[in-house]
Scaffold this active site. Structure first.
Site, PDB file in Angstrom:
ATOM      1  N   GLY B 155       0.831  -1.212   0.000  1.00 12.20           N
ATOM      2  CA  GLY B 155       0.000   0.000   0.000  1.00 12.20           C
ATOM      3  C   GLY B 155       0.863   1.258   0.000  1.00 12.20           C
ATOM      4  NE  ARG B 156      -2.728   5.413   2.145  1.00 13.24           N
ATOM      5  CZ  ARG B 156      -4.045   5.154   2.121  1.00 13.24           C
ATOM      6  NH1 ARG B 156      -4.771   5.542   1.097  1.00 13.24           N
ATOM      7  NH2 ARG B 156      -4.623   4.539   3.122  1.00 13.24           N
ATOM      8  NE  ARG B 248      -2.006  -2.541  13.700  1.00  7.33           N
ATOM      9  CZ  ARG B 248      -1.576  -1.280  13.585  1.00  7.33           C
ATOM     10  NH1 ARG B 248      -0.281  -1.024  13.637  1.00  7.33           N
ATOM     11  NH2 ARG B 248      -2.443  -0.299  13.455  1.00  7.33           N
ATOM     12  CG  ASP B 272       7.721   0.636  15.446  1.00  7.35           C
ATOM     13  OD1 ASP B 272       8.305   0.968  16.506  1.00  7.35           O
ATOM     14  OD2 ASP B 272       6.747   1.256  14.980  1.00  7.35           O
ATOM     15  CG  HIS B 297       3.229   0.309  17.734  1.00 11.12           C
ATOM     16  ND1 HIS B 297       2.203  -0.609  17.778  1.00 11.12           N
ATOM     17  CD2 HIS B 297       3.038   1.023  16.601  1.00 11.12           C
ATOM     18  CE1 HIS B 297       1.417  -0.447  16.725  1.00 11.12           C
ATOM     19  NE2 HIS B 297       1.897   0.525  15.996  1.00 11.12           N
TER      20      HIS B 297
END
Lengths: 334, 334
Positions: B155-156, B248, B272, B297
């Site tokens: 995606g982006r 995630r 992360d 995170h």
């Protein structure tokens, strides 16, 4: 005619040392890859040698020496005047480390803004909150649609670093050059056009400090540039800017930088080199600063680059001693 | 007509909270920026509320609720089926965090290759040697003139990360997409041409593992993608490759990754996000791995981006409750 003797002051590993298996050279090589040969061994073995391959920390001289090959791009450990006087040729390893150092410069610019030292140690007890650990964003963003990089020294590594910054949204480049050299506005305009940034400009130090969102120190370690980043420079920086030094420790005044970080004159710093290295203790003012990432001079430390440097240093030595063209010889003009 | 009640489950700071100073809303806001409001406070105050602004960890429902605004791009904490059934609209914060997460993805790709955990702690006693601390070089080099990036999810953020890799000499891009979606060879060819890489190709997971020099996990945290990076994937990677997860934690099997790093199936990892966060202890197998950089995170944690997210979440809530178009509303199609 007897074979020329060459001294190799470090074991360069199984991929490079076979280059010295040749019948036309008398090779004396230090046995260890991880331990330095020491001054005593070097001075004993340099006797009668035509060429020597050294690391950045080695200093050496010998009456018959005609070739010095250093496995480094820098040569401040070499007395150029003596080399010229004695007609000794110097091989070094430029270019091959450009990308590795540019990579590390980007890594440190990011780490300095993202509070890496703190964030790498916060698990297990991390209370999430909307602005916890927030620092300035390196890339362009809704609040800051333009970004300016400043380079103290603007050679190959600086330009490779600038190229990497373009897709981060960097739009402007400022640099300082040797004041004695002529300005190069046409080169700068071409570079800006090629890279796709709005401007590349040579400016005075004060303007570079004032306007840059990130300052990269990428100048050679010449005595005239000692502490080019001093208290006055640091006071002039944006409070949200970061400083990266992947060149030489002597270029930055360590005490001034520690004070600047403590007092928030700038946001953070990422340094791969420290004045006085390798004598850098846990109580060094910069090692103690949480906003300062301090790495142990690993700019060129990737497998591929160090292999390239070692190979080039070996070839410089061999070619030089045999009277051939070196792959990379420094032209000494002073 | 009484003013609609909205609940703001976190103090969003002095730059954002003034957006709620308006006479047409009855605003109940949690007082603290650093502490969460807790479930009890939220359930008590949600009674009678038309809208609520929540963080990633908050789960909430209320009989009169018409608007949920989350300060996050992900929404796996939201029960979309329930929202649809009740006709509740969801605001979220896409795009604004794209660059901050892409920045961090590059930082972690570099840190994973450059042995950051070890090198950040070696002063004061550092014995320089030609190959000390050497890891694989991210950028193209004399031994590896081409570089391949693999993206799980494209995606982006993935595309912004790919753009940043181009001046590092990346020449090829592989990605995996939702198998149910049609291939997009024309889009891929256009993207390759625009960015200046040789190819952008959708491939199967096994090919992506086998061919990539760096793998970025940038997929949504959907249940169907749980442990998409498992032991089989990791065994298929190059020994010199690195893995980056800024999406995630559930997407990567932590135990398999720890084993893979210990046994050298790949070179290193930068993550992360960790499965089970924020309950990540110092004894977590990945926190204990020296070749694994573990961040708490902070993908979107830059001052500018979090300010942008908080502002967007506030505007989503206000616009939604007042019946206007939200700046960013999720279109729920299932």
């Amino acid at each position: 005619m007897s074979r020329p003797k060459v001294v190799v002051a470090r074991n360069l590993g199984p991929d490079v040392m076979p280059l010295f298996n040749r019948s036309d050279l008398d090779v004396v090589a230090w046995h260890s890859e991880t331990e330095a040969c020491g001054r005593k061994w070097l001075l004993e073995n340099i006797v009668g040698a035509s060429g020597v391959l050294v690391m950045l920390a080695d200093k050496v001289a010998g009456p018959k020496l005609r070739i010095v090959s250093t496995m480094s791009v820098g040569y401040e450990h070499v007395d150029l005047q003596q080399l010229t006087d004695r007609g000794v040729r110097l091989g070094y390893t430029p270019d091959v480390l450009t990308d590795a150092v540019a990579d590390l410069s980007i890594m440190l610019a990011l780490m300095a803004g993202r509070n890496s030292r703190e964030t790498m140690s916060v698990w297990p007890s991390y209370p999430w909150s909307p602005f916890a650990f927030c620092g300035p964003q390196l890339s362009a963003n809704w609040l800051h649609p333009t970004r300016t990089a400043g380079f103290i020294g603007f050679g190959r590594i600086a330009q490779a670093t600038l190229a990497r910054l373009v897709p981060f949204g960097f739009t402007h480049c400022l640099y300082t050059g040797n004041p004695a050299s002529a300005p190069t506005p046409e080169r700068d305009a071409t570079l800006a056009r090629t890279l796709g940034v709005e401007s590349v400009r040579r400016v005075a130090l004060a303007e570079l400090a004032r306007e840059s969102d990130v300052v990269f120190v990428l100048a050679p370690g010449a005595p005239s540039l000692r502490h080019v980043v001093d208290a006055a420079f640091l006071r002039g920086m944006k409070k949200t800017a970061v400083l990266v030094n992947t060149a030489r420790g002597t270029l930055v005044d360590s005490d001034a930088l520690a004070l600047a970080l403590r007092e928030g004159w700038l946001w953070g710093a990422g340094i791969d080199v420290v004045e006085g290295e390798p004598h850098v203790g846990a109580d060094h003012p910069l090692v103690k600063e949480p906003r300062c990432v301090v790495l142990p001079h690993i700019g060129s430390a990737t497998t591929e680059t160090r292999l390239g440097m070692a190979t080039m240093a070996a070839k410089n030595l061999i070619s030089g001693v045999l009277g051939d063209t070196m792959p990379a010889e420094l032209s000494i003009t002073r």
